[in-house]
Design a protein around this motif. Structure first.
Motif, PDB file in Angstrom:
ATOM      1  N   HIS A 198       0.890  -1.172   0.043  1.00  0.00           N
ATOM      2  CA  HIS A 198      -0.004  -0.356  -0.028  1.00  0.00           C
ATOM      3  C   HIS A 198       1.110   1.414   0.208  1.00  0.00           C
ATOM      4  CE1 HIS A 198       0.923  -0.546   4.012  1.00  0.00           C
ATOM      5  NE2 HIS A 198       0.348   0.541   4.661  1.00  0.00           N
ATOM      6  N   HIS A 199       0.075   2.439   0.076  1.00  0.00           N
ATOM      7  CA  HIS A 199       0.830   3.030  -0.328  1.00  0.00           C
ATOM      8  C   HIS A 199       1.589   4.507  -0.057  1.00  0.00           C
ATOM      9  CE1 HIS A 199      -1.681   6.613   1.209  1.00  0.00           C
ATOM     10  NE2 HIS A 199      -2.628   5.862   0.874  1.00  0.00           N
ATOM     11  N   HIS A 200       1.599   4.049   1.941  1.00  0.00           N
ATOM     12  CA  HIS A 200       1.782   4.520   3.383  1.00  0.00           C
ATOM     13  C   HIS A 200       3.658   4.446   2.884  1.00  0.00           C
ATOM     14  CE1 HIS A 200      -2.091   4.232   5.295  1.00  0.00           C
ATOM     15  NE2 HIS A 200      -2.540   5.479   4.914  1.00  0.00           N
ATOM     16  N   ASP A 201       4.327   6.220   3.393  1.00  0.00           N
ATOM     17  CA  ASP A 201       5.899   5.928   3.222  1.00  0.00           C
ATOM     18  C   ASP A 201       5.844   5.494   4.140  1.00  0.00           C
ATOM     19  OD1 ASP A 201       4.836   8.747   1.484  1.00  0.00           O
ATOM     20  OD2 ASP A 201       5.436   9.693   3.397  1.00  0.00           O
ATOM     21  N   THR A 232      -6.477   1.204   3.231  1.00  0.00           N
ATOM     22  CA  THR A 232      -6.231   1.619   2.624  1.00  0.00           C
ATOM     23  C   THR A 232      -6.788   1.789   1.347  1.00  0.00           C
ATOM     24  OG1 THR A 232      -4.516   0.635   1.734  1.00  0.00           O
ATOM     25  CG2 THR A 232      -3.853   2.293   2.960  1.00  0.00           C
ATOM     26  N   HIS A 238      -5.068  -1.554  -0.591  1.00  0.00           N
ATOM     27  CA  HIS A 238      -4.087  -2.630   0.203  1.00  0.00           C
ATOM     28  C   HIS A 238      -3.909  -3.353  -0.300  1.00  0.00           C
ATOM     29  CE1 HIS A 238      -2.021  -4.160   3.278  1.00  0.00           C
ATOM     30  NE2 HIS A 238      -2.247  -2.797   3.627  1.00  0.00           N
TER      31      HIS A 238
END
Length: 257
Positions: free
Chosen positions: A58-61, A117, A120
């Motif tokens: 998923h896109h979280h840093d 998210t 995800h």
């Protein structure tokens, strides 16, 4: 870990985990999520492995920020959810539910698990006996609902719960002890949970990761997978309520815990 695959858990950023999945036959090595380049590269160097693939959940840093440093000059292929391409590093392979990821002789299936998210995904590698779930299903917990709904997360967890019980759940954070304290507030009489907490305490006292965990243990002790059970519903005053509403209540309680 099986005869056909090696899995290495790498602590990153204080409480994140990344995972290496290595196919000894082909020599190919995949990284699942990229929180921090230093510890991951050090592990690769120590084992003499070269990174061939990066799988993004998923896109979280804290799951993607080291992709650029680790993909090198394009030799590592990057795989991620096509539906979330705008929020991910540049993808070489865009994925959706049911797609196949091949790491040498290892074949993995993509499972869409929205909730934490919207975009995800998880990766199930039967030959490795593992599912890489990041912030969907976690050890004794599940991810906060930052973007998705309780209905989406409950459906996602049902997909993961249906995997073989011996499957290793490779999740994204060392939150197990805090999750355990909350789980005990939901099921204070759960003998399997009480026993598991003792093992968690011992592991953390030695600074040993509690991840991965076995799906069978999650099914027996993780309240987010147990919202359908009559005893749990009764224990939190929700007898006869729909499973997803019970799950939503448990998630709300955890957010306030």
């Amino acid at each position: 870990m099986t005869d056909r695959a090696q899995i290495v858990t790498i602590p990153c950023l204080g409480d994140n985990y990344a995972f290496l999945l290595h196919d000894p036959e082909s020599g190919r090595t995949a990284l699942v999520d990229a929180p921090e380049a230093g510890p991951i590269q050090a592990e690769l160097d120590a084992r003499g492995w070269t990174l061939s693939d990066i799988l993004i959940t998923h896109h979280h840093d804290d799951h993607i920020q080291a992709v650029a440093a680790l993909r090198g000059a394009g030799q590592a292929r990057v795989w991620g959810a096509g539906a979330d391409r705008e929020r991910l590093p540049r993808l070489d392979h865009e994925l959706a539910e049911g797609d196949t990821v091949r790491i040498g002789g290892l074949s993995g299936r993509v499972i869409e698990v929205p909730g934490h998210t919207i975009g995800h995904i998880a990766f199930h590698f039967p030959d490795a006996g593992a599912v890489f779930t990041a912030d969907s299903l976690m050890a004794l917990g599940c991810g906060r609902l930052f973007e998705g709904s309780a209905e989406q997360m409950w459906d996602s967890l049902q997909k993961l719960a249906a995997l073989p019980p011996e499957t290793l759940v490779c999740s994204g954070h060392e939150y197990t002890m805090s999750n355990a304290k909350f789980a005990l507030s939901i099921e204070p009489q759960n003998a399997a949970l009480i026993s598991r907490i003792e093992k968690i305490r011992a592991a953390r006292a030695e600074d040993t990761p509690t991840v991965p965990s076995k799906l069978a243990d999650e099914l027996a002790t993780n309240p987010f997978l147990r919202a359908h059970l009559d005893d749990l519903k009764s224990g939190i005053g929700m007898s006869g309520q729909p499973d997803v509403e019970v799950f939503a209540e448990i998630r709300a309680r955890k957010d306030r815990f």
